[in-house]
Design a protein around this motif. Structure first.
Motif, PDB file in Angstrom:
ATOM      1  N   TYR A 199     -75.731 -50.786  14.507  1.00  0.00           N
ATOM      2  CA  TYR A 199     -75.979 -49.390  14.166  1.00  0.00           C
ATOM      3  C   TYR A 199     -76.226 -48.494  15.375  1.00  0.00           C
ATOM      4  CZ  TYR A 199     -76.600 -51.509   9.572  1.00  0.00           C
ATOM      5  OH  TYR A 199     -76.412 -52.220   8.420  1.00  0.00           O
ATOM      6  N   GLY A 200     -76.035 -49.015  16.588  1.00  0.00           N
ATOM      7  CA  GLY A 200     -76.121 -48.159  17.758  1.00  0.00           C
ATOM      8  C   GLY A 200     -77.338 -48.396  18.638  1.00  0.00           C
ATOM      9  N   VAL A 201     -77.373 -47.619  19.711  1.00  0.00           N
ATOM     10  CA  VAL A 201     -78.451 -47.683  20.708  1.00  0.00           C
ATOM     11  C   VAL A 201     -79.156 -46.336  20.714  1.00  0.00           C
ATOM     12  CG1 VAL A 201     -79.033 -48.093  23.127  1.00  0.00           C
ATOM     13  CG2 VAL A 201     -77.065 -49.278  22.094  1.00  0.00           C
ATOM     14  N   TYR A 202     -80.486 -46.359  20.625  1.00  0.00           N
ATOM     15  CA  TYR A 202     -81.262 -45.125  20.549  1.00  0.00           C
ATOM     16  C   TYR A 202     -82.377 -45.152  21.592  1.00  0.00           C
ATOM     17  CZ  TYR A 202     -78.825 -44.942  16.097  1.00  0.00           C
ATOM     18  OH  TYR A 202     -77.850 -44.938  15.137  1.00  0.00           O
ATOM     19  N   GLY A 203     -82.697 -43.980  22.118  1.00  0.00           N
ATOM     20  CA  GLY A 203     -83.728 -43.912  23.136  1.00  0.00           C
ATOM     21  C   GLY A 203     -84.594 -42.681  23.019  1.00  0.00           C
TER      22      GLY A 203
END
Length: 354
Positions: A199-203
Protein backbone atom coordinates in the motif's frame (compact mmCIF):
# COMPACT_ATOMS: atom_id res chain seq x y z
CA UNK A 1 20.41 36.58 29.23
CA UNK A 2 20.58 34.02 26.37
CA UNK A 3 23.89 35.55 25.27
CA UNK A 4 25.25 35.19 28.81
CA UNK A 5 24.06 31.60 29.07
CA UNK A 6 25.73 30.85 25.73
CA UNK A 7 29.04 32.25 26.98
CA UNK A 8 28.83 30.18 30.17
CA UNK A 9 28.16 27.01 28.17
CA UNK A 10 31.09 27.69 25.83
CA UNK A 11 33.41 28.34 28.79
CA UNK A 12 32.37 25.14 30.57
CA UNK A 13 32.64 23.11 27.36
CA UNK A 14 36.07 24.58 26.63
CA UNK A 15 37.19 23.73 30.15
CA UNK A 16 36.06 20.12 29.79
CA UNK A 17 37.83 19.94 26.43
CA UNK A 18 41.01 21.25 28.08
CA UNK A 19 40.68 18.58 30.78
CA UNK A 20 40.48 15.81 28.19
CA UNK A 21 43.34 17.29 26.18
CA UNK A 22 45.52 17.74 29.26
CA UNK A 23 45.05 14.09 30.26
CA UNK A 24 45.70 12.85 26.74
CA UNK A 25 48.83 15.00 26.45
CA UNK A 26 50.02 13.67 29.81
CA UNK A 27 49.60 10.09 28.61
CA UNK A 28 51.41 10.83 25.32
CA UNK A 29 54.32 12.24 27.28
CA UNK A 30 54.38 9.13 29.47
CA UNK A 31 54.99 6.99 26.38
CA UNK A 32 57.56 9.45 25.03
CA UNK A 33 55.39 11.09 22.39
CA UNK A 34 55.66 14.86 22.44
CA UNK A 35 53.53 17.19 20.33
CA UNK A 36 54.18 20.91 20.26
CA UNK A 37 51.58 22.91 22.19
CA UNK A 38 51.36 25.23 19.19
CA UNK A 39 50.02 22.30 17.18
CA UNK A 40 48.23 20.19 19.79
CA UNK A 41 45.93 22.76 21.40
CA UNK A 42 44.77 24.65 18.30
CA UNK A 43 44.10 21.33 16.54
CA UNK A 44 42.18 20.02 19.55
CA UNK A 45 39.90 23.05 19.73
CA UNK A 46 39.30 23.15 15.98
CA UNK A 47 38.08 19.55 16.20
CA UNK A 48 36.11 20.28 19.38
CA UNK A 49 34.24 23.12 17.67
CA UNK A 50 34.23 21.43 14.27
CA UNK A 51 30.51 20.74 14.41
CA UNK A 52 29.87 24.49 14.45
CA UNK A 53 32.74 25.54 12.18
CA UNK A 54 31.73 22.99 9.54
CA UNK A 55 28.38 24.72 9.09
CA UNK A 56 29.85 28.10 8.25
CA UNK A 57 30.78 27.23 4.66
CA UNK A 58 30.67 24.23 2.32
CA UNK A 59 34.48 24.12 2.17
CA UNK A 60 34.59 23.61 5.94
CA UNK A 61 32.24 20.60 5.91
CA UNK A 62 35.06 18.13 6.74
CA UNK A 63 35.33 19.90 10.09
CA UNK A 64 31.71 19.02 10.72
CA UNK A 65 32.56 15.35 10.21
CA UNK A 66 35.42 15.64 12.69
CA UNK A 67 33.06 17.42 15.05
CA UNK A 68 30.61 14.52 14.85
CA UNK A 69 33.32 12.07 15.87
CA UNK A 70 34.44 14.47 18.58
CA UNK A 71 31.05 14.10 20.30
CA UNK A 72 31.94 10.47 20.95
CA UNK A 73 35.49 11.35 21.98
CA UNK A 74 34.18 14.07 24.30
CA UNK A 75 31.63 11.91 26.12
CA UNK A 76 33.73 8.80 26.63
CA UNK A 77 37.00 10.69 26.90
CA UNK A 78 35.53 12.68 29.78
CA UNK A 79 34.24 9.53 31.53
CA UNK A 80 37.51 7.63 31.06
CA UNK A 81 39.67 10.59 32.14
CA UNK A 82 37.72 10.97 35.38
CA UNK A 83 37.96 7.26 36.13
CA UNK A 84 41.66 7.17 35.24
CA UNK A 85 42.45 10.17 37.47
CA UNK A 86 40.65 8.53 40.40
CA UNK A 87 42.51 5.25 39.83
CA UNK A 88 45.89 7.01 39.75
CA UNK A 89 44.98 8.95 42.89
CA UNK A 90 43.90 5.96 45.01
CA UNK A 91 46.20 3.21 43.67
CA UNK A 92 49.94 2.86 42.96
CA UNK A 93 49.26 2.54 39.23
CA UNK A 94 51.07 5.08 37.05
CA UNK A 95 49.55 7.52 34.58
CA UNK A 96 51.21 5.55 31.80
CA UNK A 97 49.60 2.23 32.78
CA UNK A 98 46.20 3.69 33.60
CA UNK A 99 46.18 5.90 30.52
CA UNK A 100 47.13 2.99 28.28
CA UNK A 101 44.26 0.89 29.65
CA UNK A 102 41.87 3.84 29.16
CA UNK A 103 43.00 4.26 25.54
CA UNK A 104 42.50 0.55 24.85
CA UNK A 105 39.00 0.70 26.36
CA UNK A 106 38.22 3.76 24.26
CA UNK A 107 39.34 2.01 21.05
CA UNK A 108 37.17 -1.02 21.90
CA UNK A 109 34.18 1.25 22.54
CA UNK A 110 34.86 3.09 19.27
CA UNK A 111 34.83 -0.15 17.27
CA UNK A 112 31.86 -1.60 19.15
CA UNK A 113 29.84 1.61 18.78
CA UNK A 114 30.56 1.82 15.06
CA UNK A 115 29.44 -1.77 14.59
CA UNK A 116 26.16 -1.10 16.42
CA UNK A 117 25.48 1.96 14.25
CA UNK A 118 26.17 0.38 10.87
CA UNK A 119 24.81 -3.13 11.57
CA UNK A 120 21.06 -2.62 11.97
CA UNK A 121 18.77 -5.25 13.41
CA UNK A 122 15.14 -6.15 12.78
CA UNK A 123 12.88 -6.05 15.83
CA UNK A 124 9.37 -7.47 15.83
CA UNK A 125 6.20 -7.06 17.82
CA UNK A 126 2.55 -8.01 17.41
CA UNK A 127 -0.49 -5.85 18.04
CA UNK A 128 -4.16 -6.76 17.82
CA UNK A 129 -6.49 -4.33 16.05
CA UNK A 130 -9.96 -4.50 14.52
CA UNK A 131 -8.82 -5.74 11.11
CA UNK A 132 -10.32 -8.36 8.84
CA UNK A 133 -6.96 -9.78 7.75
CA UNK A 134 -3.44 -9.60 9.20
CA UNK A 135 -1.05 -6.93 7.97
CA UNK A 136 2.69 -6.29 8.24
CA UNK A 137 4.05 -2.80 8.92
CA UNK A 138 7.71 -1.83 8.59
CA UNK A 139 8.46 1.15 10.82
CA UNK A 140 11.69 3.14 10.96
CA UNK A 141 12.77 6.62 12.02
CA UNK A 142 15.76 8.90 12.48
CA UNK A 143 17.79 8.09 9.38
CA UNK A 144 19.51 11.50 9.46
CA UNK A 145 20.65 10.90 5.90
CA UNK A 146 23.68 12.99 5.03
CA UNK A 147 27.43 12.59 5.38
CA UNK A 148 27.86 9.66 7.78
CA UNK A 149 24.40 8.10 7.67
CA UNK A 150 24.90 7.63 3.97
CA UNK A 151 23.60 5.98 0.82
CA UNK A 152 25.08 2.60 1.74
CA UNK A 153 23.30 2.69 5.10
CA UNK A 154 20.04 3.58 3.39
CA UNK A 155 20.54 0.61 1.09
CA UNK A 156 20.75 -1.64 4.16
CA UNK A 157 17.32 -0.39 5.19
CA UNK A 158 15.81 -0.98 1.75
CA UNK A 159 17.18 -4.52 1.67
CA UNK A 160 15.93 -5.34 5.17
CA UNK A 161 12.55 -3.71 4.61
CA UNK A 162 11.86 -5.40 1.29
CA UNK A 163 12.80 -8.71 2.87
CA UNK A 164 9.79 -8.38 5.20
CA UNK A 165 7.29 -8.15 2.30
CA UNK A 166 5.43 -5.38 4.14
CA UNK A 167 1.93 -4.14 3.46
CA UNK A 168 3.09 -0.62 4.28
CA UNK A 169 6.33 1.18 5.16
CA UNK A 170 6.12 4.02 7.70
CA UNK A 171 9.01 6.48 8.07
CA UNK A 172 8.61 8.43 11.29
CA UNK A 173 10.65 11.61 10.88
CA UNK A 174 14.23 12.93 10.82
CA UNK A 175 14.70 11.24 7.47
CA UNK A 176 17.17 13.88 6.26
CA UNK A 177 19.81 15.51 8.44
CA UNK A 178 18.90 19.22 8.28
CA UNK A 179 19.60 19.87 4.58
CA UNK A 180 18.87 17.62 1.59
CA UNK A 181 21.93 18.58 -0.48
CA UNK A 182 23.77 15.27 0.02
CA UNK A 183 20.51 13.34 -0.26
CA UNK A 184 20.18 14.85 -3.72
CA UNK A 185 23.85 14.84 -4.73
CA UNK A 186 24.45 11.20 -3.75
CA UNK A 187 21.25 9.95 -5.39
CA UNK A 188 19.75 8.62 -2.17
CA UNK A 189 16.27 9.18 -3.53
CA UNK A 190 16.93 6.50 -6.13
CA UNK A 191 17.66 4.04 -3.33
CA UNK A 192 14.63 5.12 -1.31
CA UNK A 193 12.44 4.59 -4.37
CA UNK A 194 13.37 0.89 -4.33
CA UNK A 195 11.21 0.31 -1.24
CA UNK A 196 8.41 -2.16 -1.95
CA UNK A 197 5.10 -2.55 -0.13
CA UNK A 198 1.50 -3.36 -0.90
CA UNK A 199 0.00 0.00 0.00
CA UNK A 200 2.96 2.36 -0.31
CA UNK A 201 5.56 4.24 1.70
CA UNK A 202 4.53 7.10 3.99
CA UNK A 203 6.53 9.57 6.02
CA UNK A 204 6.36 12.52 8.38
CA UNK A 205 8.72 15.32 9.24
CA UNK A 206 10.87 15.37 12.35
CA UNK A 207 12.59 18.23 14.10
CA UNK A 208 15.75 18.06 11.99
CA UNK A 209 13.93 18.65 8.71
CA UNK A 210 13.05 22.08 10.09
CA UNK A 211 16.61 23.02 11.05
CA UNK A 212 18.03 23.36 7.55
CA UNK A 213 15.51 25.92 6.25
CA UNK A 214 14.83 23.74 3.20
CA UNK A 215 11.58 22.14 4.27
CA UNK A 216 9.75 22.25 0.94
CA UNK A 217 12.78 20.94 -0.95
CA UNK A 218 13.02 18.00 1.46
CA UNK A 219 9.34 17.20 1.00
CA UNK A 220 9.65 17.46 -2.78
CA UNK A 221 12.68 15.16 -2.92
CA UNK A 222 11.06 12.53 -0.70
CA UNK A 223 7.90 12.65 -2.78
CA UNK A 224 10.05 12.06 -5.88
CA UNK A 225 11.41 8.99 -4.09
CA UNK A 226 7.83 7.65 -3.78
CA UNK A 227 7.48 8.58 -0.12
CA UNK A 228 4.07 10.10 0.49
CA UNK A 229 4.64 12.81 3.08
CA UNK A 230 1.74 13.42 5.43
CA UNK A 231 1.76 16.94 6.83
CA UNK A 232 -0.97 17.19 9.42
CA UNK A 233 -3.32 15.05 7.38
CA UNK A 234 -5.23 11.80 7.62
CA UNK A 235 -5.79 9.37 4.76
CA UNK A 236 -7.38 5.98 4.24
CA UNK A 237 -4.77 3.40 3.22
CA UNK A 238 -5.89 0.54 1.03
CA UNK A 239 -9.38 0.58 2.52
CA UNK A 240 -7.69 -1.10 5.53
CA UNK A 241 -6.79 1.59 8.08
CA UNK A 242 -6.62 5.34 8.62
CA UNK A 243 -3.16 6.84 8.72
CA UNK A 244 -2.33 10.25 10.18
CA UNK A 245 0.93 12.08 9.79
CA UNK A 246 1.14 14.73 12.50
CA UNK A 247 3.63 17.54 12.14
CA UNK A 248 6.48 17.53 14.65
CA UNK A 249 6.10 19.74 17.71
CA UNK A 250 8.88 21.93 16.24
CA UNK A 251 6.08 23.34 14.10
CA UNK A 252 4.25 25.51 16.63
CA UNK A 253 1.31 25.82 14.22
CA UNK A 254 0.73 22.08 13.93
CA UNK A 255 -2.77 20.74 14.40
CA UNK A 256 -3.86 18.96 17.56
CA UNK A 257 -4.27 15.23 17.16
CA UNK A 258 -8.00 15.40 17.95
CA UNK A 259 -8.45 17.71 14.96
CA UNK A 260 -6.87 15.09 12.69
CA UNK A 261 -9.17 12.24 13.69
CA UNK A 262 -10.92 10.46 10.82
CA UNK A 263 -14.59 11.31 10.40
CA UNK A 264 -15.51 7.63 10.18
CA UNK A 265 -14.15 5.38 12.89
CA UNK A 266 -14.92 2.08 11.23
CA UNK A 267 -11.26 1.12 10.77
CA UNK A 268 -8.10 1.24 12.93
CA UNK A 269 -6.41 4.63 13.33
CA UNK A 270 -2.61 4.71 13.05
CA UNK A 271 -0.65 7.89 13.85
CA UNK A 272 2.93 8.86 13.04
CA UNK A 273 4.30 11.61 15.31
CA UNK A 274 8.07 11.96 15.39
CA UNK A 275 8.48 13.14 18.99
CA UNK A 276 6.74 11.07 21.71
CA UNK A 277 6.29 14.09 23.97
CA UNK A 278 2.61 13.44 24.70
CA UNK A 279 0.89 10.06 24.69
CA UNK A 280 -2.15 11.27 26.63
CA UNK A 281 -3.65 13.32 23.79
CA UNK A 282 -3.62 10.53 21.18
CA UNK A 283 -4.83 7.96 23.72
CA UNK A 284 -7.73 10.23 24.67
CA UNK A 285 -8.49 10.90 20.99
CA UNK A 286 -8.91 7.18 20.33
CA UNK A 287 -5.73 6.40 18.39
CA UNK A 288 -5.17 2.67 18.02
CA UNK A 289 -1.46 2.63 17.13
CA UNK A 290 0.92 5.53 17.81
CA UNK A 291 4.42 5.50 16.26
CA UNK A 292 7.39 7.72 17.17
CA UNK A 293 11.18 7.98 17.11
CA UNK A 294 13.37 10.95 18.07
CA UNK A 295 14.87 9.63 21.32
CA UNK A 296 17.56 7.37 19.77
CA UNK A 297 17.36 5.63 23.18
CA UNK A 298 20.05 8.13 24.10
CA UNK A 299 22.25 6.65 21.32
CA UNK A 300 25.27 6.56 23.65
CA UNK A 301 25.25 5.14 27.18
CA UNK A 302 24.44 6.53 29.74
CA UNK A 303 22.26 9.05 27.85
CA UNK A 304 19.25 6.73 28.01
CA UNK A 305 18.84 7.69 31.68
CA UNK A 306 18.15 11.22 30.45
CA UNK A 307 15.62 10.17 27.81
CA UNK A 308 13.82 8.02 30.38
CA UNK A 309 13.32 11.11 32.54
CA UNK A 310 12.11 13.26 29.63
CA UNK A 311 9.65 10.89 27.93
CA UNK A 312 6.92 8.69 29.31
CA UNK A 313 8.01 6.13 26.71
CA UNK A 314 11.50 6.64 25.35
CA UNK A 315 11.84 3.26 23.67
CA UNK A 316 9.94 0.12 22.77
CA UNK A 317 6.30 -0.81 23.26
CA UNK A 318 3.68 0.33 25.75
CA UNK A 319 -0.06 -0.14 26.01
CA UNK A 320 -1.34 3.29 26.95
CA UNK A 321 -4.96 3.04 28.03
CA UNK A 322 -5.71 0.65 25.16
CA UNK A 323 -3.55 2.52 22.64
CA UNK A 324 -0.55 0.64 21.27
CA UNK A 325 2.49 2.96 21.41
CA UNK A 326 5.88 2.23 19.87
CA UNK A 327 9.04 4.33 19.98
CA UNK A 328 12.02 3.32 17.81
CA UNK A 329 15.64 4.14 18.57
CA UNK A 330 16.08 4.89 14.85
CA UNK A 331 17.76 3.35 11.85
CA UNK A 332 20.48 5.98 11.57
CA UNK A 333 22.21 8.19 14.11
CA UNK A 334 22.85 11.83 14.87
CA UNK A 335 26.37 13.17 15.37
CA UNK A 336 28.89 10.37 15.85
CA UNK A 337 28.26 7.22 13.81
CA UNK A 338 28.29 5.12 16.95
CA UNK A 339 25.77 3.52 19.25
CA UNK A 340 26.44 2.12 22.70
CA UNK A 341 23.48 0.92 24.72
CA UNK A 342 21.33 1.14 21.59
CA UNK A 343 21.32 -0.30 18.09
CA UNK A 344 20.28 0.89 14.65
CA UNK A 345 17.01 -0.84 13.93
CA UNK A 346 13.78 -1.17 12.03
CA UNK A 347 10.58 -2.54 13.50
CA UNK A 348 8.24 -5.05 11.96
CA UNK A 349 4.76 -4.79 13.43
CA UNK A 350 2.52 -7.79 12.82
CA UNK A 351 -1.05 -6.53 12.96
CA UNK A 352 -3.49 -9.30 13.83
CA UNK A 353 -7.26 -9.24 14.31
CA UNK A 354 -8.65 -9.11 17.81
Amino acid sequence: MQYLIGIVIVVIYSGMTFYIGWNFNLWLASINIHISNLIFWPLLYVVAFGFVLGRIHELLRPLSVLGNYWMFIFEYGLILCIIANIVVFITPLTARTTGSVAVIIFIVLFIYGTYNAYSPVVRETTVKLDVDEPMTFVVASDFHLGVLSNKAHLQRFVTLSNGQNPDVVLLVGDLVDDKPDLFIKKGMGEVMAQLKSTYGVYGVLGNHEYYGNALQLIVDELEKANVKMLLDETILVGERFYLTGQEDKTNKARKQIADLAPIERDKPWVVMNHTPDDLNAPANAGVDLHLSGHTHLGQLWPNEYITRKIFELDYGYKNKEGMHALVSSGFGFWGPPMRIGSRSELWVIHVESK
